[in-house]
Design an enzyme around this catalytic site. Structure first.
Site, short mmCIF file in Angstrom:
data_model
loop_
_atom_site.label_atom_id
_atom_site.label_comp_id
_atom_site.label_asym_id
_atom_site.label_seq_id
_atom_site.Cartn_x
_atom_site.Cartn_y
_atom_site.Cartn_z
CG HIS A 91 -0.86 4.73 -5.25
ND1 HIS A 91 -2.11 4.33 -5.66
CD2 HIS A 91 0.01 3.90 -5.89
CE1 HIS A 91 -1.98 3.30 -6.50
NE2 HIS A 91 -0.72 3.02 -6.64
CG ASN A 106 -5.10 4.01 -8.29
OD1 ASN A 106 -5.01 4.80 -7.35
ND2 ASN A 106 -5.33 2.72 -8.08
CG HIS A 107 -9.48 4.20 -6.58
ND1 HIS A 107 -10.42 3.24 -6.32
CD2 HIS A 107 -8.29 3.71 -6.13
CE1 HIS A 107 -9.84 2.21 -5.71
NE2 HIS A 107 -8.55 2.47 -5.59
CG ASP A 117 -5.08 7.78 -1.49
OD1 ASP A 117 -4.13 8.49 -1.87
OD2 ASP A 117 -5.26 6.62 -1.86
CG HIS A 123 -9.97 5.98 -1.07
ND1 HIS A 123 -10.29 5.52 -2.33
CD2 HIS A 123 -8.63 5.83 -0.94
CE1 HIS A 123 -9.19 5.09 -2.93
NE2 HIS A 123 -8.17 5.28 -2.12
CG ASP A 183 -6.97 7.02 -5.24
OD1 ASP A 183 -7.04 7.18 -6.47
OD2 ASP A 183 -6.45 6.01 -4.71
CG HIS A 204 -2.75 8.76 -6.88
ND1 HIS A 204 -3.41 9.11 -5.72
CD2 HIS A 204 -2.89 7.41 -7.00
CE1 HIS A 204 -3.92 8.02 -5.17
NE2 HIS A 204 -3.62 6.98 -5.93
#
Length: 328
Positions: free
Chosen positions: A260, A136-137, A76, A78, A104, A186
């Site tokens: 994740h 998932n984002h 990730d 982010h 992500d 992910h």
């Protein structure tokens, strides 16, 4: 990352765009990348051009995208753009280093726009040197709650850039397979999926469903308990060592690499080394105090973990969050 499906609302309809702009030349791409490396956002019209070209590139890739060694695997990000720059400093610049990012890219950090735009630009410029998977984002639903939508409104004055990127997210590959041995994704495994061929047959070009195999690949987590369990996230499942061992054995794999979940040292072995979790956002949300890591895999499939700390912060934007942060 640590997101719950119940936090999101009704799935908006995907926006489809016709190609109406001239394709970007290599020199144009190089100029965009130079600006993006300096954390300068692209004009809206150039983001549209970028996403149109990226859609062509990603559409040709598989749900189980083959990847060759050597490659550096990342978790990730982010929206922590300056920490992504530190990642490239530690791991080497692209295209000198081959990269596989496991999703992500957006939400929670302050620079989701610059982060995802740069990674997409690199994908177009060096399509054989960088692989970007869906997390998932990378979802219309999630990004409306956890920051990316609001950031696009703040930086562009409208939602068009958000629409361009969330439309593009539908085309991202779900998983990757390094030299037929290391399976990267992910989230985790699914009770609906026994073989890699099951994944190849999925229709990925859609918003992430609330349930089913595509959802599970992006939302599931390993667990200390055997078998399948109900995920506290409200989507996906938990899976035990018996599940990962059987999946690896049945598919001729040596390892499942996934992201994740926040892990304090940046990487974490689990399930008798059948699974490794990699997290590449140091001091996650600018307050968790964790290290980040990336996994270098050489030509002989030997792996080395490189850990790194956050780069110094300066002049973070003043941002008011609509929703409280939470942690599982």
């Amino acid at each position: 990352m640590d997101t719950k499906m119940e936090d999101v609302g009704k799935t908006p309809e995907p926006i489809r765009f016709q190609t109406t702009t001239e394709p970007a030349s290599i020199s144009t791409l190089d100029g965009w990348i130079e600006n993006l490396m300096a954390c300068k956002q692209l004009p809206e019209v150039d983001v549209l051009r970028l996403c149109e070209k990226a859609r062509e590139v990603l559409h040709s890739e598989s749900n189980v995208q083959p990847v060759k060694c050597p490659v550096t695997v990342c978790g990730d990000i982010h929206g922590q753009f300056h920490d992504l720059m530190e990642l490239f400093r530690i791991g080497g610049p692209n295209p000198d280093t081959n990269y596989l990012f496991m999703g992500d890219y957006v939400d929670r950090g302050y620079y989701s726009v610059e982060t995802v735009t740069l990674l997409v630009a690199l994908k177009i410029r060096y399509p054989q040197r960088i692989t970007i998977l869906r997390g998932n984002h990378e979802s219309r639903q999630i990004t409306q709650v956890y920051g990316f939508y609001d950031e696009c409104l703040r930086k562009y004055g409208n939602a068009n850039v958000w629409k361009y990127f969330t439309n593009l997210f539908d085309f991202l590959p779900l998983t990757a397979l390094i030299e037929n041995q290391i399976f990267c994704l992910h989230g985790g495994l699914s009770p609906s999926i026994d073989t890699l061929d099951n994944i190849k047959s999925l229709d990925r070009i859609q918003e992430v469903p609330h349930e089913g195999p595509m959802c599970d690949l992006l939302w599931s987590d390993p667990d200390d308990r055997c078998g399948w369990g109900i995920s506290p996230r409200g989507a996906g499942y938990t899976f035990g060592q018996d599940i990962s061992e059987a999946f690896n054995h049945n598919n001729g794999l040596t390892l499942v690499a996934r992201a994740h979940q926040l892990v304090m040292e940046g990487y974490n072995w689990s399930q008798d080394r059948n699974v490794v979790t990699i997290f590449s956002a140091p001091n996650y949300c600018y307050r968790c105090g964790n290290q980040a890591a990336i996994m270098e895999i050489d030509e002989h499939l030997k792996y080395t973990f490189l850990q790194f700390d956050p780069c110094p912060r300066a002049g973070e934007p003043m941002v008011t969050r609509r929703t409280p942060d939470y942690f599982l």
